[in-house]
Every structure is written in structure tokens, then in C-alpha cells.
Write a protein that holds these residues in place. Structure first.
Motif, PDB file in Angstrom:
ATOM      1  N   MET G   1      -4.613  -2.496  -6.165  1.00  0.00           N
ATOM      2  CA  MET G   1      -4.542  -2.607  -4.782  1.00  0.00           C
ATOM      3  C   MET G   1      -4.065  -3.723  -4.019  1.00  0.00           C
ATOM      4  O   MET G   1      -4.547  -5.012  -4.231  1.00  0.00           O
ATOM      5  CB  MET G   1      -6.241  -2.319  -4.169  1.00  0.00           C
ATOM      6  CG  MET G   1      -6.472  -1.514  -2.960  1.00  0.00           C
ATOM      7  SD  MET G   1      -7.988  -1.190  -2.708  1.00  0.00           S
ATOM      8  CE  MET G   1      -8.756  -3.084  -2.588  1.00  0.00           C
ATOM      9  N   PRO G   2      -3.040  -3.440  -3.267  1.00  0.00           N
ATOM     10  CA  PRO G   2      -2.401  -4.454  -2.567  1.00  0.00           C
ATOM     11  C   PRO G   2      -3.073  -5.155  -1.478  1.00  0.00           C
ATOM     12  O   PRO G   2      -3.944  -4.987  -0.713  1.00  0.00           O
ATOM     13  CB  PRO G   2      -1.118  -3.952  -1.853  1.00  0.00           C
ATOM     14  CG  PRO G   2      -1.504  -2.492  -1.637  1.00  0.00           C
ATOM     15  CD  PRO G   2      -2.505  -1.993  -2.706  1.00  0.00           C
ATOM     16  N   ASP G   3      -2.718  -6.527  -1.762  1.00  0.00           N
ATOM     17  CA  ASP G   3      -3.351  -7.612  -0.545  1.00  0.00           C
ATOM     18  C   ASP G   3      -2.481  -7.892   0.520  1.00  0.00           C
ATOM     19  O   ASP G   3      -2.886  -7.951   1.580  1.00  0.00           O
ATOM     20  CB  ASP G   3      -3.399  -9.047  -1.213  1.00  0.00           C
ATOM     21  CG  ASP G   3      -4.610  -9.075  -2.025  1.00  0.00           C
ATOM     22  OD1 ASP G   3      -5.850  -8.398  -1.846  1.00  0.00           O
ATOM     23  OD2 ASP G   3      -4.607  -9.720  -3.469  1.00  0.00           O
ATOM     24  N   ASP G  19      14.094 -11.753   0.183  1.00  0.00           N
ATOM     25  CA  ASP G  19      13.305 -12.707  -0.357  1.00  0.00           C
ATOM     26  C   ASP G  19      11.737 -12.801  -0.165  1.00  0.00           C
ATOM     27  O   ASP G  19      11.076 -13.567  -0.925  1.00  0.00           O
ATOM     28  CB  ASP G  19      14.124 -14.089   0.009  1.00  0.00           C
ATOM     29  CG  ASP G  19      15.541 -14.404  -0.430  1.00  0.00           C
ATOM     30  OD1 ASP G  19      15.609 -14.079  -1.690  1.00  0.00           O
ATOM     31  OD2 ASP G  19      16.322 -14.521   0.188  1.00  0.00           O
ATOM     32  N   CYS G  20      11.352 -12.213   0.708  1.00  0.00           N
ATOM     33  CA  CYS G  20       9.996 -12.175   1.137  1.00  0.00           C
ATOM     34  C   CYS G  20       9.379 -11.550  -0.001  1.00  0.00           C
ATOM     35  O   CYS G  20       8.277 -12.112  -0.523  1.00  0.00           O
ATOM     36  CB  CYS G  20       9.802 -11.415   2.427  1.00  0.00           C
ATOM     37  SG  CYS G  20       8.147 -10.976   2.938  1.00  0.00           S
ATOM     38  N   MET G  21       9.909 -10.479  -0.446  1.00  0.00           N
ATOM     39  CA  MET G  21       9.338  -9.360  -1.549  1.00  0.00           C
ATOM     40  C   MET G  21       9.316 -10.416  -2.666  1.00  0.00           C
ATOM     41  O   MET G  21       8.323 -10.599  -3.492  1.00  0.00           O
ATOM     42  CB  MET G  21       9.624  -8.160  -1.492  1.00  0.00           C
ATOM     43  CG  MET G  21       9.348  -7.115  -0.537  1.00  0.00           C
ATOM     44  SD  MET G  21      10.201  -7.365   0.851  1.00  0.00           S
ATOM     45  CE  MET G  21      11.667  -6.444   0.499  1.00  0.00           C
ATOM     46  N   ASN G  22      10.508 -10.996  -3.228  1.00  0.00           N
ATOM     47  CA  ASN G  22      10.803 -11.787  -4.091  1.00  0.00           C
ATOM     48  C   ASN G  22       9.528 -12.887  -4.246  1.00  0.00           C
ATOM     49  O   ASN G  22       9.173 -13.288  -5.442  1.00  0.00           O
ATOM     50  CB  ASN G  22      11.957 -12.284  -4.446  1.00  0.00           C
ATOM     51  CG  ASN G  22      13.103 -11.276  -4.561  1.00  0.00           C
ATOM     52  OD1 ASN G  22      12.618 -10.123  -4.868  1.00  0.00           O
ATOM     53  ND2 ASN G  22      14.185 -11.226  -4.436  1.00  0.00           N
ATOM     54  N   GLY G  28       2.614 -13.585  -7.778  1.00  0.00           N
ATOM     55  CA  GLY G  28       1.869 -12.857  -8.307  1.00  0.00           C
ATOM     56  C   GLY G  28       0.939 -12.049  -7.406  1.00  0.00           C
ATOM     57  O   GLY G  28      -0.086 -11.601  -7.874  1.00  0.00           O
ATOM     58  N   VAL G  29       1.635 -12.006  -6.238  1.00  0.00           N
ATOM     59  CA  VAL G  29       0.471 -11.358  -5.182  1.00  0.00           C
ATOM     60  C   VAL G  29       0.783  -9.756  -5.176  1.00  0.00           C
ATOM     61  O   VAL G  29       2.008  -9.296  -5.352  1.00  0.00           O
ATOM     62  CB  VAL G  29       0.941 -11.684  -3.650  1.00  0.00           C
ATOM     63  CG1 VAL G  29       0.359 -11.015  -2.661  1.00  0.00           C
ATOM     64  CG2 VAL G  29       0.723 -13.281  -3.613  1.00  0.00           C
ATOM     65  N   GLU G 136      -8.514 -19.391  -5.195  1.00  0.00           N
ATOM     66  CA  GLU G 136      -8.190 -20.900  -5.873  1.00  0.00           C
ATOM     67  C   GLU G 136      -6.807 -20.595  -6.506  1.00  0.00           C
ATOM     68  O   GLU G 136      -6.015 -21.623  -6.757  1.00  0.00           O
ATOM     69  CB  GLU G 136      -9.193 -21.395  -6.654  1.00  0.00           C
ATOM     70  CG  GLU G 136     -10.429 -21.866  -5.675  1.00  0.00           C
ATOM     71  CD  GLU G 136     -11.135 -22.998  -6.320  1.00  0.00           C
ATOM     72  OE1 GLU G 136     -10.521 -23.530  -7.416  1.00  0.00           O
ATOM     73  OE2 GLU G 136     -12.055 -23.680  -5.629  1.00  0.00           O
ATOM     74  N   VAL G 137      -6.531 -19.544  -7.199  1.00  0.00           N
ATOM     75  CA  VAL G 137      -5.333 -19.343  -7.848  1.00  0.00           C
ATOM     76  C   VAL G 137      -4.070 -19.600  -7.043  1.00  0.00           C
ATOM     77  O   VAL G 137      -3.252 -20.308  -7.346  1.00  0.00           O
ATOM     78  CB  VAL G 137      -5.453 -17.991  -8.667  1.00  0.00           C
ATOM     79  CG1 VAL G 137      -4.141 -17.824  -9.364  1.00  0.00           C
ATOM     80  CG2 VAL G 137      -6.561 -18.116  -9.484  1.00  0.00           C
TER      81      VAL G 137
END
Lengths: 176, 176, 176, 176, 176, 176, 176, 176
Positions: G1-3, G19-22, G28-29, G136-137
Motif C-alpha cells: 500500500m503506497p504512502d 527524478d521525483c519518482m526515482n 524505498g518509499v 525512524e528508517v
């Protein structure tokens, strides 16, 4: 013998930039204030500019608005550092003055300051920072001045922390 | 003896404004072309400006970009009508040049033309319109020129009506 | 018979540009003042423009604001030199007026002056500089006027030198 | 020990401002070139700025684009004169860079130069004009440089007078 | 008999706005395309504008750049709705064209579209939306067109969801 | 049943655009005035926009300032012609409002009027010019209105000719 | 599920902001990329915006150009933080996009990033800085990323110090 | 322990942005208000910024005008989300402030709000929308607040429908 000259293209600009002269005074700088228009009294202006160095001037501050040619015209007749102060106008608050001072061609620089009052004050301080390179008194005063600015900020913040923003604003409104 | 002078602050601007000289030539106007920078060769510039009238010049066209002081500096040393051509720059296509030419203080006018090539051409035509006030040959030629412009527009329109917009565009693309 | 015409697209602009007419008067120039809108009374405007030359007008000054088409529309119907005065607006102090007057297409020039009061005055002086090409009286008066400007600047500077900037500012504030 | 430091917020700006370093070199000025971002390496930047004076630097040139905070951030940590060079961007050719460098608050001046290449060159010359106040060699070189500029202009004009504008343009096109 | 007229002040603008005519064609609107300059062929332009209504024209689209007077000049000679398309220029991408079209004085409106290609297309669609008020065929087609736009968006999104953004971009680059 | 709707994103804009409603009233147009924000009450706004056509509305006038999305948001939910009025702001007198209304993407046009009061009035007149295409009463009234504008201009000019510009200005100042 | 969701009004903008998606990917989002136009597919857009929170989206990034309503329209249908990326245009490099995103009315904020590529990257980082408040990650990764930026700057500077500016520029030109 | 900090570069800006603090208060958010200049008290500012996260601050709001470096300088010393509020100035109503906050380089984002009062309020709401991601109380309050905005709009519209625009304006004028 003055170290700094503040020149105005129009006497109507003198009150707008008076903080420039006041700041020079506060620092104990010897200066002269001159009215000479790049366009209306061009010969007087260029003679003044050509002889500025001989008369011992070290830094020239020139304030002008609109097609603000004065700083550039002076810079073309002297190798002294020239500081330009754009007087505010109705064109976006002085965009015409800014461009006419800022966009000098390669070879003949002018140091542009902010438009308006902040620029007038900063022109004085910038002139002093140049003089301070070979004058320890000015260097010390300038360092003091900067500490003062920081302390002043810090004092204001302490007051804000102790009384809160609402009381702080009330105090500002009263002191107007 | 030239009636019109076209002066450039930088020789790099000459090709951008060559249509100005071509137009003067087409009308048979006597003109001189000069390089003299308001900032890099200020004395030459002002001597030139001061003596322009005596040498018989009637209208001065000055082209400059950035802090485009040249037209204003010349205007401050002569009562001849000065026409300013703002050379295009990276600042919004020449907004700095425009303001430095346009926003002259009261007393010392400069006639600002459009930025770029159209302004260079129009400077020539405007100079001719001034000369035409006391020269019937120019007045006639100018009236002819205007008729020509109208006819040219009319001819293009006739062609468009006869072949339609798609063919017209194809024709334009071919002739590139 | 007037040599110069000053035309306004809206009577609300007349007071803003009154210094234009005053300056023409001071120089003893014969002029007419006209209200005619490019958009609201287009036929009257173009008839006026077409006949201006026949009626002996030599230079046309047109003042307009916003989509300030008036100077350009007039220029399209006459070969007389047209001077445009951009009336100040809320769009960056008149950037819309400036562009509509300045950015004329090649072939039909308009001479743009500064936005606002300085432009209104300069339109008059520019018109006189054109008339002065074939009229020695105007040429002399214009040279006088320029000397006056320089002297005026010089006098102000002398006063500043004698009383200092602080007294000078006080004097300015009093005389308001 | 360098007299001048040229600092860049991003190494991608170095080639755009290389004429600044070349000019310093031509004048025989000792200088250092530094990469340090106000935003990406803020601690390094401020440590560098704080120690610049001790290391003998006299004038700092800072080049930056966009939210060009570098000159101002450095100025906030030193009393040395700081010269800001606005790198050209897509926002009206660098209006964002210009404002971020020019509009400094009262107390902490930055000397803004023109956007782009002219500004990079002028930053070097302005730095030299400051050094020249206490260094006769630089003063002489600067006077020479200015004579050179004038002579160069004069030579170009002579060539233009002898061959005419059409040949002159052809010559320019060939030498490209 | 055409319902819509698309008029250009300069034939060089026709290719830039060709999507306007193509869109009218796609909707099956009868239209004429005309070249007539507000400045170079003013009489032809005003005669055309004055007779547009009699010839059955219902909506006029006028495209122009720079001091883009054409839409306003036409609007001053007809009560038909006029749609103005600002052609892109070097002044901030067409700010001069935008202001000259947008800032019409009260009484004589022009409907300004976006600068450039999007504005050319939208002028056609806006004209159709006006015709659609009294023509059910156009109303239906317009509703269809809008559904098409939404479906097209939806289809693209589905594709993006199925292949991911990296493949999607690759696909776009291939199809160039 | 109203033919025209005037919608405001904020009730604070209603007084600034009241001349729009007054003009519609003067022409005898049936209209409704609505407050509905694109951002603060988006569902109400879109339901209103979607149902406008069914309720018999023929033209929608939307006034908004700043990120003035209202006209565009409404246009995205209807095929009716939408007229946008940019409310003046502190950003160059409304440049933000102008761009947000003007620069609509291809497919969804909005007709932008001038910023401020002139735009508010012209929105009404433009709406009427659309209605006039299928309503002879409005067409006649609009032609009358235009004649009135021309006559008004002509009367003012006659008065100016008879009393001169100085008396005319005095009269204007008195009537304030 | 995307944040995070990245939404585009036009698929032509996806490559400009890739570059936004990259960047999101590098961190790791989890994210989704969506095409949905505020104007061409308004219902799909608002349904998507209304349901974003329920589907677990925490931050929305919206990229748009011109009358860039997308971020504001989405913000009006959700209480999630919305980040707007102004796509560059011909209007001063994106001034229209900037104003349409930035100048949101009180009550419905959008967080505006820089125009163009820097803004696209920063939108991703800003979204991560928001997620990092409760993760925290991400916080650690973000701190790492910032150290990396500083180290990268420092490494470049070391290289510059060791080889000098001329070699450094040569190296840059080679690696192009 | 405060969740949000509102920092000002100059205490003169506090009254202009007081609605920011009022809004935070209305939502029951714990916040601190701080005066610390990026330029006049740079060390205090950076120490404050570096320690903000440790002291539990989650979101920082920074308000500044002119060369508004404060938000960017703070962002360079923390990974917390920073929201920038451009204070209005004379340069086009704050264009200098906007660019200095908006145009941050890739890697160090600042979230720019609208210039002036709307931006001050929206900074508070945006901060709350971030806090609401992990705080249901704020999420509920925010949803309530939005419903309130919509209802408020709806109520105003109902009143307008019942009394008409003329009475509505009268009521507005009375309540001033």
C-alpha cells in the motif's frame, strides 16, 4: 578630506536615503554629499567623477531611480569602487532602477544594493567594509556593529519568550 | 554629410540591428554608423554626442542592451532627438534594456522602440518620419512605403483566400 | 494652427499628463488637446489621425493606459511621428501600458516615453526637439532649458554643500 | 596567500563563471576557488566564511543561482566585502538569483553584479578595484585595463568607419 | 457562409496557430481565415471588422503578438464577441501580447486565451461553445469532445498503472 | 430564469466587481449572483457548475483572485462559455490572478478579462455580446451602448475644445 | 500500500519530473504514479483525491504547468498534505505555474516547490521528511542523504583544490 | 513541549503573520515563537535549527521577506519539514521573498506558502495537516475546520440569495 562620497541624481532622493549618511556618520566616516544628475548636469557629473580619486575619495555611493544611469556613468569615469542604490519606483517597487544599476556590461562594474532604505543603509556599511580592509578602527567598529545586531536580535527574542507573541505585538503597536 | 547617426555601444550588437541601416539605405538617407560605448569609451562617446549637431546630424539612433545607458548618455549631451533601440537579453527578452532606455527622467527624453529586430527597423522609420517633416521626398517615400505594407498584406490575404490555410502554411514551410 | 496635438483615450488621464501641455505652453508651442478613444470612438479617432497632417500637425503625442492601443492606432493612420505616453496602472506601475505602446511591429513605429508624469513632460520636450530641427527659436529655447536644468542642479548642490544634508532635508520637509 | 576567494555553491556553475578566475589571473591577483554549498554543506560553508579573514582573504566573490543564498550566508559570517554573482536561470534569465542576492536586509550587505558572464567578469574587476585602493600596482593595471577597453572600442570604430557596416558584419560572421 | 473568422495580423503567425483552424474543421464549423494587420493595413482591417456581422460571422478569433492591437481594434468596430490569442514572444514568453489583448478598457471587451498553441486551440473551442448555445449539434459534439478528453486521460492512466512510470516514459521517448 | 450567472469565490470580491452586476441589470439581463469557492466549498461549486446548463444558464462569469482557480474549475464541469475576471492583488496588481485564469490547458478554455473593475464591467458586456447572437433586443441595446460610448467621448472632446484643458481639469477636480 | 502518490495533470509532464519518482524509489518509499487532469478529467481527479486518505496515502505530490490548478483542486478535496511542483513553461520559466500553485487562499494550503527538475526532486524529499516524523528508517536515511550531499560537496572541493579550476572545468567538459 | 516552531527573521514581521500563531492556538497546537535572523544572528539561528529536532519540534514555520534566506538556512541544518512564508514587499508584492524561499536547490526543500496573510494562515494549517498524519485529534479538527469553511461559504451564499447583491454589499460596508 572625505573618504566616501554619496551622490544623488535628484535632490528628491536625499530624504529616502538619509540613513546612508546617518550610518556613515555613526561610524565616524568622513564623507561628502553631492547632487549631480547624470542627465541634467552631465558635465558637472563627469568632472566630479573624474576628479574624485584625486580628491582622496575612496568609495563612491550613487543613488538613483528609474533609468538610474548615475552609478554606471560615474563608474565609467573612475576606477574607484562604485556602489549603486536603486531608489524605489512604481515599476514593481524599483525594477527599472535595479536593472539600470545591476546589468552593467563587462569591464565597468557597479555594486548594486537592495532597492530602497535597506539598500541605502547597506551602501554605507559596504563602503565601510571596504575601508576596513586598511583601517583597523573601522574593522573593529564593524565587528562591534555586527555583534550589536546579533545581540539586538537576541534581546528581542528573549523578550518575546518571556511575554509571548500577543503581548509582544501589543508592545509594538503601542510604540508606534 | 549624414542626417542620421546609428551608434552602438558594442560591435556585437551591429548584426542584430543591421536592418536599421538597411532600411535607412533603402530610403536613401545619408547616415553614419558608429561604435562607442557609454561605459568603456565614455569620453569618445560624449565628444561624439556633443559635436553631433554641429556635424549636421539631425537624428541619433542608439542601440544598447542590459544597463543600456548609451541612448540616455547621448541624450544628456545633445538636444537632437535620440531614438533608443533595446537589444534583446536573457532578462525576459530585454526588460533590462527596455527599462534603462524608457524610464528617462523628466527633462531628457529618449524615444524607446520595441526590443530587438522590429525596434531596429522602426528606429530607422521613425528617424525618417522626423526628417520627412521638412523633406517632401522622404514624406512621399514614407507614404509609398506604408502603401506597400498595406498592399503586401492584401496580396498575402488574397493568396490565402485562394489556396486556403493548409496550402498557405505548406508554402511557407517550403520557402524556409 | 497647432504644430503639436496631444490626444487622450480617456479624459481621466488628462490631469495625470497636464505637465505635458504646460511644458508645450512654456515653450510657446501651438498645440491642441483632444479626447478620442481608440476603442470607444474608433471612427472619430481614425478620421482625426488621417487628417492630422493636412491640418498642419507635425507631431502627435498620445497618452493611454492598460491595453494602450491609442498611439499605435493613430500611427497606423498617419506618417507623422507619434509619441506615446504610458499612463501608470496597477500592473507593475504600468507594464501593460508600456508594452502596448513600445512593442509595435516593424513598419509602424511609436516613440515610447517613460510611464507617468516624467513621460508626459518628456513627450512635450521630445516633440519640441523634433520641431527644433527646423525652427531656431525652439532650438535656442531647448538649449536654454537644458542649461537651466544644469544650473538648477548646480544651485541645489551648492546649497547642499553650504548647509549640509541634514539641514537640506529639513528644508525640503518644510517646503512641502 | 590568496587575496580573493571565489566560491561556488555548485560545481556546475564553475564553467559559467570561469571568466571571473581568468580575469583575476590576468591581473596577477592571488586567489582561491572553492566549492561549498550554503544548503548542502552548510557547516563547511560557514566555517570557511568565518575563517576567511584570518586566512588573509580580503574580498569574497560568491556565485550562485536560484534561491542564491550563498553570498548572503557568507556575508552573515564575515565582515569582508562579499560580491555576489547571480547565475542565469530559466526564471526570466535569473530574476530569482538576482533578488536572492540583491535584496539583503539592512546591516548585512552583498554587492550584486549583473546576471551571467558579464557579472562574473565584473566581480573580478570590482574585487581588483577594492584591492587597488591600497595597492598601486593594481591601480595602475586597472587604469591600463580601462584605457585598453577604450582603445579597443576606438579601434573597432575606426575599422567600421573605413570598411562600412556591411563589410564589418561580414567580418564578424567569418570570425565566428 | 462562415460562422467563425480567424484573423491574423501577420502571416508568420498562421503556422503557430494552425491548430485553431484544425480544431474548427474537426468540429465541422464553417470558418474563414484572413490576414489583415491592425497597423500595416488598418483600413482593410476596419472595413473587414465593420462588415463581419453582415456577412454572417458570429464569432471572431484574432491572433497577434507584441503590441497585439488586432483583437482590440477589431472589437472596437463590431459588437460580435472577439477572442484574442496572444502569440508567444521573447518578452517572458508573450507577456507583451497578453497585456495588449487582456487589458482592454471598460466597454470594449476581448476574451483573452492562453499564450501560444494552447490558446490557439482553446480559441476554437471557446468559439464553438458560443455557437453551441444555439446549435444542438455543436453542443453534442462539444460534450463528446469533453468525454473524449476525460477518456483519453483515463486510458493513459490505466496504461501507466499497468506498466509503471519507467516503461511509460520509455514508450513516450520511443514515440517521439 | 437567469441567462447569466456571476459567481464569486469569496464574498470580499463582490464589491470590487459590483459594476458587473450593475451592467447586466442596465441591459435588462436576468442573472443570478452566487458565492461558491473552488477550494473551500468544492462540492457545492462543482454541483452548481454541473447543473448550470440544465437550469438554463447560458454564460457564466467567475471572479477570483490569487490562485484564481474558480473559472477553470467551473469550466471543467460545464460546456457553457465561462468568462473569468481576475481580481486585483498585491502581486503586480493581479498577475497571479491573471495567469491562473488565462493559462488554461488546451481543451478547457476560459475567456480572461482585464484585471479589476474594467474586467468586471467587460465580463458583463462580453456575456451580453454572446446572448446578442440569438437575441435582437440585446444586439440593439449593445449597438446603442456603443454609440453612447462614442457620443460620450465626442461630447467630452467638444467641451474640452470649447473651454481648454486647464478649465477642463478644474471641472474634473471640482466634480470629485 | 503506497504512502505517497505522485499525480500528473498531463502525461507529457511525467518525463520532466521522473527524478521525483526515482528519488522516492531510492529511499524505498512505496508510491503510486497517476495521470489525472483537474480540467480534462475533473470527476476522476476529485474521486481520486477524496479517496486518497482511505487508501492509505499520506502525502500527495501534484505536478502541473500553466494554470496549474491540479495541486489546489486536490487540496480542496483532502486534508492530506499536498506538495505542488510547478512545471516550467515559456512564461518566465514557469511564473504562471508558480503563481497558480503558490497563491492558494487561506484555509487550503499547498506546499510549493521550485519550478522544474529541482522542484520535482525536492517534492520527493519533502514528502520523505514528512514520513520521517513517524518513521525512524526514513529519518535515518534522510540524515544519511544529507551527509552524502555534504560529503559529495566536500569531495568535489578537494578535487578542485588539488587540480585547480582549469583542469576541473576540462574534466567536466570531458564527462559530458 | 512544542510541536511547531514559528521563527521570524525580523520582529517587524510578527504582526503581519500573527494569524499563523492564532490559527495554531485555535487548533490547540503547542508551539513556540522565535526571533532569529539568518543574517544578523546567524550562529543563534543555526544552533536553534540544529537542535530543533532534539527539542521535539516536528514542523518549523519560517517567515521572512526580501532576500528571505531564513527558511532555506534553517532547512540546511535540519531534516524536519520547513514551511516558508514570504513576507510581502514593494517588489511586485513580494516576488523577491517568493523566489528566495521557493527556488531551493535539489536536496534541501522548503515548502513555500502564498505571500502575506493567506500564507501565514496556511503555514499553520499545513503544519497541522502534517501533524494530523499521526494524531487523530488534529485530523478530526482539520476535517471540522474544512466543513466549517464550506458551511460558512454556503451560509454566505444563502444570505446573498435571500437579500440580493446590492443589500449584501451594503451589509458588508456597514460591518466595516
Amino acid at each position: 578630506m572625505p573618504d566616501v562620497a554619496v551622490i544623488f541624481g535628484s535632490d528628491s532622493d536625499i530624504p529616502k536615503a538619509r540613513d546612508c549618511m546617518n550610518m556613515l556618520k555613526d561610524f565616524g566616516v568622513q564623507f561628502e554629499t553631492v547632487i549631480s544628475s547624470a542627465h541634467r548636469s552631465p558635465d558637472e557629473t563627469l568632472n566630479w567623477a573624474k576628479s574624485a580619486s584625486e580628491r582622496g575619495i575612496k568609495v563612491i555611493i550613487a543613488a538613483a531611480g528609474g533609468a538610474a544611469h548615475l552609478p554606471g556613468v560615474i563608474a565609467s569615469h573612475t576606477i574607484l569602487p562604485v556602489i549603486g542604490v536603486p531608489i524605489e519606483t512604481n515599476i514593481s517597487g524599483g525594477l527599472d532602477s535595479i536593472f539600470s544599476i545591476l546589468q552593467m556590461p563587462s569591464g565597468i562594474p557597479v555594486a548594486a544594493m537592495a532597492a530602497g532604505k535597506a539598500g541605502a543603509i547597506n551602501a554605507a556599511i559596504y563602503a565601510i567594509s571596504i575601508l576596513a580592509l586598511s583601517n583597523e578602527v573601522y574593522a573593529k567598529k564593524l565587528a562591534e556593529f555586527r555583534k550589536e545586531l546579533a545581540k539586538n536580535n537576541s534581546d528581542k527574542n528573549k523578550r518575546l519568550q518571556s511575554i509571548g507573541y500577543e503581548e509582544y505585538i501589543k508592545g509594538m503597536e503601542k510604540s508606534k
